[in-house]
Design an enzyme around this catalytic site. Structure first.
Site, PDB file in Angstrom:
ATOM      1  N   GLN A 121       0.836  -1.194   0.000  1.00 14.70           N
ATOM      2  CA  GLN A 121       0.000   0.000   0.000  1.00 14.70           C
ATOM      3  C   GLN A 121       0.873   1.246   0.000  1.00 14.70           C
ATOM      4  O   GLN A 121       1.913   1.304   0.644  1.00 14.70           O
ATOM      5  CB  GLN A 121      -0.907  -0.002   1.225  1.00 14.70           C
ATOM      6  N   SER A 167       3.924  -6.369   2.784  1.00 18.25           N
ATOM      7  CA  SER A 167       2.611  -6.261   3.419  1.00 18.25           C
ATOM      8  C   SER A 167       1.545  -6.837   2.495  1.00 18.25           C
ATOM      9  O   SER A 167       1.549  -8.030   2.235  1.00 18.25           O
ATOM     10  CB  SER A 167       2.340  -4.796   3.806  1.00 18.25           C
ATOM     11  N   LEU A 168       0.622  -6.023   1.955  1.00 17.69           N
ATOM     12  CA  LEU A 168      -0.399  -6.600   1.086  1.00 17.69           C
ATOM     13  C   LEU A 168       0.227  -7.297  -0.114  1.00 17.69           C
ATOM     14  O   LEU A 168      -0.360  -8.221  -0.692  1.00 17.69           O
ATOM     15  CB  LEU A 168      -1.408  -5.543   0.643  1.00 17.69           C
ATOM     16  N   ARG A 175      -9.420  -7.340   4.055  1.00 21.74           N
ATOM     17  CA  ARG A 175      -8.281  -6.897   4.858  1.00 21.74           C
ATOM     18  C   ARG A 175      -8.255  -5.374   4.960  1.00 21.74           C
ATOM     19  O   ARG A 175      -8.070  -4.810   6.042  1.00 21.74           O
ATOM     20  CB  ARG A 175      -6.997  -7.419   4.229  1.00 21.74           C
ATOM     21  N   HIS A 177       0.409  -3.046  11.280  1.00 22.37           N
ATOM     22  CA  HIS A 177       1.436  -3.958  11.784  1.00 22.37           C
ATOM     23  C   HIS A 177       1.778  -3.672  13.246  1.00 22.37           C
ATOM     24  O   HIS A 177       2.938  -3.647  13.646  1.00 22.37           O
ATOM     25  CB  HIS A 177       2.681  -3.915  10.890  1.00 22.37           C
ATOM     26  N   GLN A 215       0.557 -11.366  10.209  1.00 25.20           N
ATOM     27  CA  GLN A 215       1.161 -10.225   9.505  1.00 25.20           C
ATOM     28  C   GLN A 215       0.536  -8.888   9.910  1.00 25.20           C
ATOM     29  O   GLN A 215       1.202  -7.851   9.910  1.00 25.20           O
ATOM     30  CB  GLN A 215       1.007 -10.450   7.992  1.00 25.20           C
TER      31      GLN A 215
END
Length: 312
Positions: A10, A92-93, A117, A201, A250
């Site tokens: 992102q 991440s994503l 998510r 996170h 995560q």
């Protein structure tokens, strides 16, 4: 050449991303259409036309970046046959994108998961004033020291280990403000707030992890065709049964991106191709491994430049 494919997270979104690929490659256009059907709304129109305020929403930007990154992946496969990648990873994503590229999750399931998510992360961010702070010139130990100095009983923890000298911390808004004010006390050169919705996170994302758990449990994961280096452990995952728990963790654990890159290098990877919008990962990898070969694919012209490099 020993190749890893890497996928952005992102923040890489920009209005119009991937549209040139969609115009020139039917497979890319098809992925946009399938995304619209899977989600039940015109994601492709937001990607193409914005407005930017909509595209930057967490629940929109996450599926949008995944879709555009996989468009680049599918276009690359038409240019480089066979595509000889030996590992995959994503920030991440981007880990979802890497898993989809490695055949561990279907395209439609990946889109639906990252949409949920994003919704869950936004809801968790809205529940508690929070944020993230980038630390320049910091290592993990210094970042942890700063978190201890500034937390004062609130959530404040290391969130991203992107590259040597670039660490992100995440937590309650007031704790983030204290961290910026006290960074020099921890020997850190500079600390700046990031323009994000919340404390990604970190423990403040626990409600999002709870919300995502059942969707992950219901998803039919497969063994990836290549090892996928995960954010939580920086180690390769090769078994379908390990994936859901890692994706859940995560949300509340640090993204160990630099460690993932180092571990890929230790396994023999020499070349990293970033597929999708932006070149952030190329920069992080270059700062982490000085002799790494890095390259980005965003356009059709980019794709054509990859072909001469593919002898193994």
């Amino acid at each position: 050449m020993s190749l890893a494919l890497v996928f952005p997270g992102q923040g890489a979104q920009v209005v119009g991303m991937g549209m040139e690929l969609a115009q020139k490659h039917p497979i890319a256009r098809e992925l946009l259409d399938r995304a619209d059907r899977a989600l039940g709304f015109g994601l492709s129109d937001i990607i193409a036309n914005g407005p930017e305020a909509d595209l930057t929403r967490t629940d929109i930007s996450q599926p949008a970046i995944l879709v555009v990154s996989l468009m680049a992946f599918e276009v690359l496969k038409t240019v480089v046959k066979p595509l000889p990648f030996r590992a995959a990873a994503g920030l991440s994503l981007g880990e979802y994108t890497a898993l989809a590229a490695a055949g561990a999750v279907s395209y439609e399931d990946a889109i639906r998961l990252v949409r949920l998510r994003g919704q869950a992360m936004q809801a968790a961010a809205d529940a508690v004033p929070s944020g993230m702070v980038v630390l320049v010139g910091a290592d993990e130990a210094q970042a942890n020291k700063l978190c201890q100095l500034a937390a004062e009983g609130e959530v404040l923890q290391v969130a991203n280990l992107n590259a040597p000298g670039q660490v992100v911390i995440s937590g309650a808004k007031t704790a983030c403000d204290r961290a910026i004010a006290r960074a020099k006390d921890a020997g850190i050169r500079r600390a700046s707030a990031l323009p994000v919705a919340g404390a990604f996170h970190s423990a403040l994302m626990a409600p999002a992890a709870d919300r995502l758990r059942s969707a992950l449990a219901a998803t039919a994961f497969k063994d990836p065709v290549v090892p996928v280096y995960t954010n939580v452990t920086a180690q390769p995952v090769t078994k379908a049964g390990e994936i859901a728990a890692l994706l859940e963790a995560q949300l509340t654990k640090p993204v160990r991106w630099a460690d993932s890159v180092v571990n890929m290098q230790a396994s023999g990877i020499t070349t990293y191709w970033e597929l999708g919008p932006g070149k952030a990962l190329c920069g992080m990898i270059s700062r982490t491994i000085k002799d790494a070969v890095v390259k980005n694919l965003e356009t059709s012209a980019d794709a054509l430049t990859f072909a001469p490099q593919t002898t193994v």
